[in-house]
Design an enzyme around this catalytic site. Structure first.
Site, PDB file in Angstrom:
ATOM      1  CB  CYS A  10      -0.984  -0.031   1.166  1.00  0.00           C
ATOM      2  SG  CYS A  10      -0.240  -0.036   2.808  1.00  0.00           S
ATOM      3  CG  ASN A  13       4.283  -1.590   5.341  1.00  0.00           C
ATOM      4  OD1 ASN A  13       5.382  -1.870   5.821  1.00  0.00           O
ATOM      5  ND2 ASN A  13       3.342  -2.490   5.228  1.00  0.00           N
ATOM      6  CB  CYS A  15      -3.848   1.873   6.923  1.00  0.00           C
ATOM      7  SG  CYS A  15      -3.613   3.418   7.823  1.00  0.00           S
ATOM      8  NE  ARG A  16      -4.552   1.379   1.677  1.00  0.00           N
ATOM      9  CZ  ARG A  16      -4.363   2.121   0.594  1.00  0.00           C
ATOM     10  NH1 ARG A  16      -5.199   2.010  -0.417  1.00  0.00           N
ATOM     11  NH2 ARG A  16      -3.346   2.954   0.509  1.00  0.00           N
ATOM     12  CB  SER A  17       0.155  -3.576   2.928  1.00  0.00           C
ATOM     13  OG  SER A  17       1.012  -2.635   3.510  1.00  0.00           O
ATOM     14  CG  ASP A 122      -5.246   5.874   2.280  1.00  0.00           C
ATOM     15  OD1 ASP A 122      -5.317   5.460   3.455  1.00  0.00           O
ATOM     16  OD2 ASP A 122      -4.397   6.705   1.893  1.00  0.00           O
TER      17      ASP A 122
HETATM   18  P1  4NP Z   1      -1.860   2.830   3.972  1.00  0.00           P
HETATM   19  O1  4NP Z   1      -2.494   4.224   4.485  1.00  0.00           O
HETATM   20  O2  4NP Z   1      -1.300   3.114   2.584  1.00  0.00           O
HETATM   21  O3  4NP Z   1      -3.044   1.914   3.904  1.00  0.00           O
HETATM   22  O4  4NP Z   1      -0.821   2.443   4.982  1.00  0.00           O
HETATM   23  C1  4NP Z   1      -1.727   5.387   4.582  1.00  0.00           C
HETATM   24  C2  4NP Z   1      -0.989   5.643   5.720  1.00  0.00           C
HETATM   25  C3  4NP Z   1      -0.242   6.785   5.842  1.00  0.00           C
HETATM   26  C4  4NP Z   1      -0.238   7.701   4.806  1.00  0.00           C
HETATM   27  C5  4NP Z   1      -0.963   7.441   3.647  1.00  0.00           C
HETATM   28  C6  4NP Z   1      -1.710   6.278   3.540  1.00  0.00           C
HETATM   29  N1  4NP Z   1       0.514   8.892   4.918  1.00  0.00           N
HETATM   30  O5  4NP Z   1       0.445   9.739   4.001  1.00  0.00           O
HETATM   31  O6  4NP Z   1       1.262   9.056   5.905  1.00  0.00           O
END
Ligand code: 4NP
Length: 154
Positions: A10, A13, A15-17, A122
């Site tokens: 994702c 790294n 939230c989702r993955s 996201d």
């Molecule tokens: P993820 O979500 O891609 O599912 O881990 C996000 C977590 C943090 C950020 C963006 C998306 N960020 O911009 O810090």
């Protein structure tokens, strides 16, 4: 049998993955897989998963607090058999980074697992219900993935 090496990717790294990694590892039982996750962005290297991902995983009996954020590395493209991106934006980033020989390993998570060319959204700016919705998508996709891996190994 040699384990299938699967990498979920994702953006952050956190939230989702990491949630996908925790769910697949939890479901794997006897299925020989190595599972890992990474982000295309580098803001959360070394961080714990987001507290809301930790919470939703915990509600479903899965502990993801052993994971730490990392960024996709050049070596991942050779080391993994299957690289599943959570959304089309991250898939495009992976396509730009991967060498020609690894392009065939790259897929959209919901496309590969459930045959629907949709993003796992996201949830970073969402409330707990956004994380629960992501959990359900990931869980459904991972169940289907296990079925596919078991079919291909039998
Ligand atoms: P993820 O979500 O891609 O599912 O881990 C996000 C977590 C943090 C950020 C963006 C998306 N960020 O911009 O810090």
């Amino acid at each position: 049998m040699k384990p299938v090496r699967i990498l979920f990717v994702c953006l952050g790294n956190i939230c989702r993955s990491p949630l996908a990694e925790g769910i697949l590892r939890h479901l794997a039982h006897d299925c020989p897989i190595d599972v890992d996750s990474a982000g295309t962005g580098g803001w959360h290297i070394g961080d714990l998963p987001d507290r809301r991902s930790i919470a939703v995983a915990r509600r479903h009996g899965i502990d993801i607090t052993g994971q730490r954020g990392r960024r996709i590395a050049a070596g991942d493209f050779a080391a993994c058999d299957l690289i599943l991106a959570m959304d089309r934006s991250n898939l495009a980033t992976l396509r730009a980074l991967a060498p020609p020989g690894a392009q065939g390993k790259l897929h959209l998570f919901l496309g590969y697992t459930l045959g629907v060319e949709r993003d796992v959204p996201d949830p970073y700016h969402e409330g707990p219900e956004g994380f629960e919705a992501v959990y359900r998508m990931l869980s459904e996709g991972c169940l289907s993935l296990i079925g596919k891996l078991e079919d291909s190994g039998s």
